[in-house]
Design a protein around this motif. Structure first.
Motif, PDB file in Angstrom:
ATOM      1  N   GLN A   9      27.522  73.641  39.276  1.00  0.00           N
ATOM      2  CA  GLN A   9      26.423  72.770  38.883  1.00  0.00           C
ATOM      3  C   GLN A   9      26.937  71.438  38.375  1.00  0.00           C
ATOM      4  O   GLN A   9      26.418  70.378  38.749  1.00  0.00           O
ATOM      5  N   GLN A  10      27.959  71.461  37.529  1.00  0.00           N
ATOM      6  CA  GLN A  10      28.498  70.219  36.990  1.00  0.00           C
ATOM      7  C   GLN A  10      29.122  69.362  38.093  1.00  0.00           C
ATOM      8  O   GLN A  10      28.962  68.136  38.109  1.00  0.00           O
ATOM      9  N   LYS A  11      29.810  70.010  39.025  1.00  0.00           N
ATOM     10  CA  LYS A  11      30.444  69.286  40.128  1.00  0.00           C
ATOM     11  C   LYS A  11      29.380  68.635  41.002  1.00  0.00           C
ATOM     12  O   LYS A  11      29.521  67.468  41.415  1.00  0.00           O
ATOM     13  N   ARG A  12      28.319  69.352  41.295  1.00  0.00           N
ATOM     14  CA  ARG A  12      27.245  68.826  42.140  1.00  0.00           C
ATOM     15  C   ARG A  12      26.520  67.679  41.452  1.00  0.00           C
ATOM     16  O   ARG A  12      26.187  66.671  42.082  1.00  0.00           O
ATOM     17  N   LEU A  13      26.265  67.830  40.162  1.00  0.00           N
ATOM     18  CA  LEU A  13      25.571  66.770  39.432  1.00  0.00           C
ATOM     19  C   LEU A  13      26.440  65.520  39.303  1.00  0.00           C
ATOM     20  O   LEU A  13      25.945  64.395  39.383  1.00  0.00           O
ATOM     21  N   SER A  14      27.733  65.703  39.108  1.00  0.00           N
ATOM     22  CA  SER A  14      28.640  64.555  39.036  1.00  0.00           C
ATOM     23  C   SER A  14      28.682  63.814  40.366  1.00  0.00           C
ATOM     24  O   SER A  14      28.722  62.577  40.406  1.00  0.00           O
ATOM     25  N   GLU A  15      28.662  64.574  41.456  1.00  0.00           N
ATOM     26  CA  GLU A  15      28.633  63.959  42.782  1.00  0.00           C
ATOM     27  C   GLU A  15      27.328  63.196  42.982  1.00  0.00           C
ATOM     28  O   GLU A  15      27.319  62.085  43.530  1.00  0.00           O
ATOM     29  N   GLY A  27      23.737  70.201  47.146  1.00  0.00           N
ATOM     30  CA  GLY A  27      23.655  71.653  46.997  1.00  0.00           C
ATOM     31  C   GLY A  27      22.528  72.206  46.159  1.00  0.00           C
ATOM     32  O   GLY A  27      22.566  73.387  45.794  1.00  0.00           O
ATOM     33  N   PHE A  28      21.506  71.385  45.856  1.00  0.00           N
ATOM     34  CA  PHE A  28      20.338  71.892  45.133  1.00  0.00           C
ATOM     35  C   PHE A  28      19.235  72.245  46.125  1.00  0.00           C
ATOM     36  O   PHE A  28      19.088  71.599  47.167  1.00  0.00           O
ATOM     37  N   GLN A  29      18.423  73.246  45.775  1.00  0.00           N
ATOM     38  CA  GLN A  29      17.371  73.695  46.677  1.00  0.00           C
ATOM     39  C   GLN A  29      16.093  72.892  46.551  1.00  0.00           C
ATOM     40  O   GLN A  29      15.359  72.742  47.529  1.00  0.00           O
ATOM     41  N   ASP A  30      15.786  72.399  45.349  1.00  0.00           N
ATOM     42  CA  ASP A  30      14.550  71.636  45.199  1.00  0.00           C
ATOM     43  C   ASP A  30      14.761  70.478  44.231  1.00  0.00           C
ATOM     44  O   ASP A  30      15.636  70.505  43.364  1.00  0.00           O
ATOM     45  N   LEU A  31      13.937  69.464  44.397  1.00  0.00           N
ATOM     46  CA  LEU A  31      14.095  68.218  43.648  1.00  0.00           C
ATOM     47  C   LEU A  31      13.812  68.397  42.165  1.00  0.00           C
ATOM     48  O   LEU A  31      14.497  67.810  41.320  1.00  0.00           O
ATOM     49  N   SER A  32      12.824  69.210  41.819  1.00  0.00           N
ATOM     50  CA  SER A  32      12.467  69.368  40.402  1.00  0.00           C
ATOM     51  C   SER A  32      13.597  70.015  39.616  1.00  0.00           C
ATOM     52  O   SER A  32      13.916  69.586  38.498  1.00  0.00           O
ATOM     53  N   TYR A  84      15.727  68.222  36.587  1.00  0.00           N
ATOM     54  CA  TYR A  84      15.821  68.861  35.271  1.00  0.00           C
ATOM     55  C   TYR A  84      17.283  69.043  34.866  1.00  0.00           C
ATOM     56  O   TYR A  84      17.674  68.714  33.733  1.00  0.00           O
ATOM     57  N   ALA A  85      18.109  69.550  35.800  1.00  0.00           N
ATOM     58  CA  ALA A  85      19.521  69.786  35.495  1.00  0.00           C
ATOM     59  C   ALA A  85      20.258  68.470  35.255  1.00  0.00           C
ATOM     60  O   ALA A  85      21.127  68.378  34.373  1.00  0.00           O
ATOM     61  N   PHE A  86      19.916  67.440  36.036  1.00  0.00           N
ATOM     62  CA  PHE A  86      20.546  66.126  35.887  1.00  0.00           C
ATOM     63  C   PHE A  86      20.269  65.559  34.488  1.00  0.00           C
ATOM     64  O   PHE A  86      21.183  65.096  33.794  1.00  0.00           O
ATOM     65  N   LYS A  87      19.012  65.617  34.075  1.00  0.00           N
ATOM     66  CA  LYS A  87      18.648  65.080  32.760  1.00  0.00           C
ATOM     67  C   LYS A  87      19.295  65.880  31.637  1.00  0.00           C
ATOM     68  O   LYS A  87      19.743  65.317  30.623  1.00  0.00           O
ATOM     69  N   LYS A  88      19.374  67.187  31.832  1.00  0.00           N
ATOM     70  CA  LYS A  88      19.992  68.030  30.805  1.00  0.00           C
ATOM     71  C   LYS A  88      21.473  67.706  30.656  1.00  0.00           C
ATOM     72  O   LYS A  88      22.018  67.707  29.545  1.00  0.00           O
TER      73      LYS A  88
END
Length: 272
Positions: A219-225, A245-250, A254-258
């Motif tokens: 998750q951290q790797k995907r969000l950093s990318e 690598g995320f399945q849905d935008l929402s 949410y994960a990005f903001k967190k």
């Protein structure tokens, strides 16, 4: 015509789409021979990008992770025919004709095949899709599949070492594999299999190499990318969430903001 038509029978699949671009990713468990009837297909296997235009032939190796874009032509339709070359059929053909893998081939996962009258003839013979779908034509379909394999070996002999390599994935460099493939949204079980490990061994090796839990690291790797693509490339969240690598935008938002403390669309000026 409907916006989408997808006909599957046995090991032969015919796909037809119109009016929109389709994108996604998939795990390909068996070798797949394909012919691009119309439109364009763009593949990305984590290392390389491939573009297949109308009239092109390709073979995709089994146990491959692929991201794809299926692009219809202007005012036209995307159409493609694919034939799955399963392990059971190939093993039987190996026993019948003595076909053997002489050596492990390179790590190439997608092969662009040269146009050839023999391959074109095979495609023409597969066009009566509805007829081949009938249970009474089971033997005919099996013969067509065998014929295709023989033609592939005749036109591209190097495929012998691809098609008849029946070994399962061996234990490979986990760090290099995960850094190359973290964008693919597949299960840890799939990652473990593709790196030649049981799930427990994969998790143990992963934590030893990365000093992190696999799910958290992914998750951290995907969000950093995603942050990089938005900040450096000017991309939008709606453009990158599937790519990383995320399945849905929402869930992505949410994960990005967190993780970063602000929404993907609200990157502070000092971060730009």
């Amino acid at each position: 015509m409907n916006n989408q038509r997808h006909t599957t029978f046995s090991q032969i699949t015919y796909s037809c789409y119109s009016t929109c671009i389709r994108e996604g990713e998939q795990f390909i468990p068996e070798h797949v021979f394909s012919y691009q009837i119309s439109g364009k297909l763009v593949y990305n296997d984590g290392d390389n990008q491939y573009t297949f235009d109308e009239g092109s032939f390709r073979l995709t190796r089994r146990n491959t992770l692929i991201k794809f874009n299926k692009i219809p032509p202007p005012d036209g339709e995307y159409s493609n025919i694919s034939v799955f070359l399963d392990q059971n059929t190939l093993r039987n053909l190996s026993l019948e004709y003595g076909y053997k893998c002489a050596k492990r081939s390179n790590n190439e996962r997608v092969f662009s095949l040269p146009s050839n009258p023999l391959l074109s003839g095979i495609i023409d013979s597969l066009k009566p899709y509805d007829e081949l779908n009938k249970p009474s034509n089971k033997i005919l379909k099996e013969l067509k599949l065998k014929e295709l394999i023989v033609v592939l070996l005749e036109t591209s002999p190097y495929l012998m070492d691809v098609l008849f390599d029946f070994t399962e994935p061996g234990k490979i460099d986990l760090e290099a594999f995960m850094n190359r493939n973290f964008r693919f949204n597949v299960s840890l079980e799939r990652f473990a299999y593709l790196t030649g490990r049981s799930l427990s061994t994969f998790q143990r090796d992963f934590e030893k190499i990365f000093a992190a839990n696999p799910r958290k690291w992914l998750q951290q790797k995907r969000l950093s990318e995603a942050f990089y693509l938005i900040k450096e490339k000017g991309a939008h969240a709606s453009e990158v969430y599937l790519e990383v690598g995320f399945q849905d935008l929402s869930h992505f938002s949410y994960a990005f903001k967190k993780m970063f403390g602000f929404a993907p669309s609200q990157i502070p000026l000092d971060k730009l």
